[in-house]
Design an enzyme around this catalytic site. Structure first.
Site, PDB file in Angstrom:
ATOM      1  N   GLY A   1      38.058  42.776  45.541  1.00 13.35           N
ATOM      2  CA  GLY A   1      40.006  42.710  45.358  1.00 13.35           C
ATOM      3  C   GLY A   1      39.298  42.368  43.495  1.00 13.35           C
ATOM      4  O   GLY A   1      40.325  41.563  42.570  1.00 13.35           O
ATOM      5  N   CYS A   2      37.522  43.133  42.657  1.00  7.75           N
ATOM      6  CA  CYS A   2      37.880  43.386  41.746  1.00  7.75           C
ATOM      7  C   CYS A   2      37.942  44.773  41.811  1.00  7.75           C
ATOM      8  O   CYS A   2      37.301  45.140  41.860  1.00  7.75           O
ATOM      9  CB  CYS A   2      36.474  42.481  41.447  1.00  7.75           C
ATOM     10  SG  CYS A   2      36.096  40.705  41.072  1.00  7.75           S
ATOM     11  N   VAL A   3      38.585  45.019  40.714  1.00 11.39           N
ATOM     12  CA  VAL A   3      38.357  46.665  40.258  1.00 11.39           C
ATOM     13  C   VAL A   3      36.846  46.634  39.886  1.00 11.39           C
ATOM     14  O   VAL A   3      37.171  47.949  39.976  1.00 11.39           O
ATOM     15  CB  VAL A   3      40.122  46.859  38.722  1.00 11.39           C
ATOM     16  CG1 VAL A   3      39.542  48.067  38.464  1.00 11.39           C
ATOM     17  CG2 VAL A   3      41.118  46.001  39.083  1.00 11.39           C
ATOM     18  N   SER A   4      36.886  45.903  38.987  1.00 13.69           N
ATOM     19  CA  SER A   4      35.385  46.780  38.232  1.00 13.69           C
ATOM     20  C   SER A   4      34.581  45.956  39.297  1.00 13.69           C
ATOM     21  O   SER A   4      34.417  45.530  40.407  1.00 13.69           O
ATOM     22  CB  SER A   4      34.970  45.465  37.291  1.00 13.69           C
ATOM     23  OG  SER A   4      36.054  45.808  36.393  1.00 13.69           O
TER      24      SER A   4
ATOM     25  N   GLY B   1      40.338  39.527  39.130  1.00 14.57           N
ATOM     26  CA  GLY B   1      38.738  39.790  39.526  1.00 14.57           C
ATOM     27  C   GLY B   1      37.840  38.003  39.800  1.00 14.57           C
ATOM     28  O   GLY B   1      37.692  38.264  40.407  1.00 14.57           O
TER      29      GLY B   1
END
Length: 142
Positions: A47-50, A123
């Site tokens: 669920g985190c872009v990074s 995130g």
């Protein structure tokens, strides 16, 4: 690492958000070295872009309380700082303390959510949810 009240006081001292972002990045640089072998899919926060990795360690203290401690890392500087703030807030606490902790209210005290991109905010929510799941699992196992 500093404690959460020190971080909150430092945020209150910094008026400019550019300075606050630099402080968040500085906090991320203070995270302990994250072992390369822990950069696994199982430790990656979904669920985190990074890319964000969290590793929890469950321990019993002298009083028999179950405590969680964490290592964390990210490939993005600001997100790494968010990880540092989050881990400062929860690491070493009992699972009950983590379960009862209002993490959102603490981040609200530093007005951080208002200045995060929607992706970073999502995130952060994913990281908090992961920590809550870890605490719930440790509480159920205790």
């Amino acid at each position: 690492m500093t404690d959460i009240e020190d971080i909150i006081e430092n945020f209150e001292f910094l008026d400019d958000w550019e300075d606050r972002y630099r402080y968040v990045i500085e906090l991320g640089r203070e995270l302990p070295e994250f072992p390369e072998f822990e950069r696994t899919d199982a430790n990656k926060v979904q669920g985190c872009v990074s890319q964000v990795w969290l590793v929890s360690k469950v321990e019993k203290d002298a009083d028999g309380n179950t405590r969680l401690s964490y290592l964390g890392d990210s490939d993005a500087h600001i997100v790494r700082g968010l990880v540092a703030i989050l881990l400062t807030l929860i690491s070493g606490k009992t699972v009950k303390e983590i379960h009862d902790l209002d993490i959102e209210a603490t981040f609200g005290r530093i007005d951080l959510r208002e200045h995060l991109t929607p992706q970073r905010s999502n995130g952060l929510t994913s990281m908090v949810e992961r920590i809550r799941r870890d605490a719930d699992a440790a509480l159920a196992a205790a």
